[in-house]
Enzyme design. Sequence first.
Site, PDB file in Angstrom:
ATOM      1  N   ASP A 171      29.356 -27.418  79.895  1.00 21.62           N
ATOM      2  CA  ASP A 171      27.897 -27.407  79.722  1.00 21.62           C
ATOM      3  C   ASP A 171      27.347 -28.837  79.703  1.00 21.62           C
ATOM      4  O   ASP A 171      26.334 -29.145  80.335  1.00 21.62           O
ATOM      5  CB  ASP A 171      27.545 -26.676  78.417  1.00 21.62           C
ATOM      6  CG  ASP A 171      26.044 -26.496  78.239  1.00 21.62           C
ATOM      7  OD1 ASP A 171      25.331 -26.333  79.238  1.00 21.62           O
ATOM      8  OD2 ASP A 171      25.581 -26.531  77.085  1.00 21.62           O
ATOM      9  N   LYS A 217      15.362 -23.964  89.884  1.00 18.86           N
ATOM     10  CA  LYS A 217      16.751 -23.624  89.550  1.00 18.86           C
ATOM     11  C   LYS A 217      17.734 -24.563  90.244  1.00 18.86           C
ATOM     12  O   LYS A 217      17.619 -24.821  91.446  1.00 18.86           O
ATOM     13  CB  LYS A 217      17.060 -22.187  89.973  1.00 18.86           C
ATOM     14  CG  LYS A 217      16.309 -21.125  89.190  1.00 18.86           C
ATOM     15  CD  LYS A 217      16.688 -19.752  89.692  1.00 18.86           C
ATOM     16  CE  LYS A 217      15.942 -18.664  88.941  1.00 18.86           C
ATOM     17  NZ  LYS A 217      16.200 -17.325  89.504  1.00 18.86           N
TER      18      LYS A 217
END
Lengths: 253, 253
Positions: A171, A217
């Site tokens: 992440d 995105k």
Amino acid sequence: MLGHLARRLGLQQIRAGLNQPLSESDTRLQSSLHTIRTISMMPLWPFSSQPRDFSQPNSTWSPEMCKVYDHYNALCDTDTENGEKKRGPWRKLPSYNRSIKYATGGIHLSKMIKAKARLFTRNFKEQGATFEYVVFVNKEEKRCVCVFQAGHLLEGAPGHVHGGAIATMIDTVTGTLAGFLSGPIMTANLNIDYRSPMPLGSVVLIHSALDQIERKKQYITCKVTSADESKLYTEATALFVSISVDHLFGSRN
Amino acid sequence: MLGHLARRLGLQQIRAGLNQPLSESDTRLQSSLHTIRTISMMPLWPFSSQPRDFSQPNSTWSPEMCKVYDHYNALCDTDTENGEKKRGPWRKLPSYNRSIKYATGGIHLSKMIKAKARLFTRNFKEQGATFEYVVFVNKEEKRCVCVFQAGHLLEGAPGHVHGGAIATMIDTVTGTLAGFLSGPIMTANLNIDYRSPMPLGSVVLIHSALDQIERKKQYITCKVTSADESKLYTEATALFVSISVDHLFGSRN
């Protein structure tokens, strides 16, 4: 007082590293000590006004970690002998223990929110115990590489790194790339395939690359390999969405 | 020495909690203090031979955390007034700072591997700073619920919980259920959709349920909601694969 501060900074460990006997045949250790010597010449936080950069090498970095660090560091911008700057394809990103503190207006914002809050991956004072890592980014190729050494406090299955600690680094690294390319983002999806258990203490490379962009995105791919890239530990995809600061704090109401 | 140990155990905080003035109208605080009183009557690690159970309530748990804990705790096995055991559908699982240490032969194994290693979610001495959680499991319904309070050292985006810390809890809770149902397992896949940013300090429920089993594969679903279940923070699926201990340590060669 100074002794206490020195311990906080891990200076004793760094100095202990400098005093280690050095075998001339051990080029890995030489490389390790070279990087430790380099930082001992730098202005030392908290005596300087600069925040501490947690991605600087320290004496808990293994020779393998230092070797990979030196490799990518040599590919960054360097100062030549005649005082000019030689451009390199890679850039080393600094890493602080709070994302907001050093952004524009961040000091005031961080006081407003939670003064004690710290970035999850940089919340531990003891060097080498948890996440030791540095991220190098290649803007032209829209990719980055993180060199990560997994400390002994990241255990999941006995003797191995917790899947959550690996997810945390994935992440962090994919988010760093997305943020570097597009500004403020939030993680929307992480899809992680764990291919092989990672022993504690491992030094691994986390390769991250932009796959595609669709409006707000950003799709990122990620691979975690051994330092020599011969072994695949984890594969992942990540989706990030660009946000405004309003979006983040709107969620608190 | 005793003072030092008391600080390590957080006893000062617990006792401070007991001395707080108690408003009779504040049932949440009453509930909180009830759980704190309960643990003050228990044998205290390290004075007992029992390892410390990190899932016991402590004074950093918010009234909201204590309320949900009390709710599920009341649904576990209880001793009735006439000394009999009343069966409940839920069971509270203990949580230690090393998975191997308290398993059969684990003490020797943990000495062989890494004596300093600690479970990633239980590696922090300061109570309330990182992961405060407790897992309740319902064997018959093949599901579990974790009550999780996110400490200030888990920051990602300013004021919010790091995506990796949420992933860590999802891996931990789904893995706990898979392990409880089938013995030793390894995470093979985590697929996590982050629906809404989670403010630091939040108390959330992590609901986890067995979806299906195919030979050695266990598919688990997971939802992270606010304590009152009105808000969805995260959804996930997880895949675990049953392993033998040989499999784990074979990977070290």
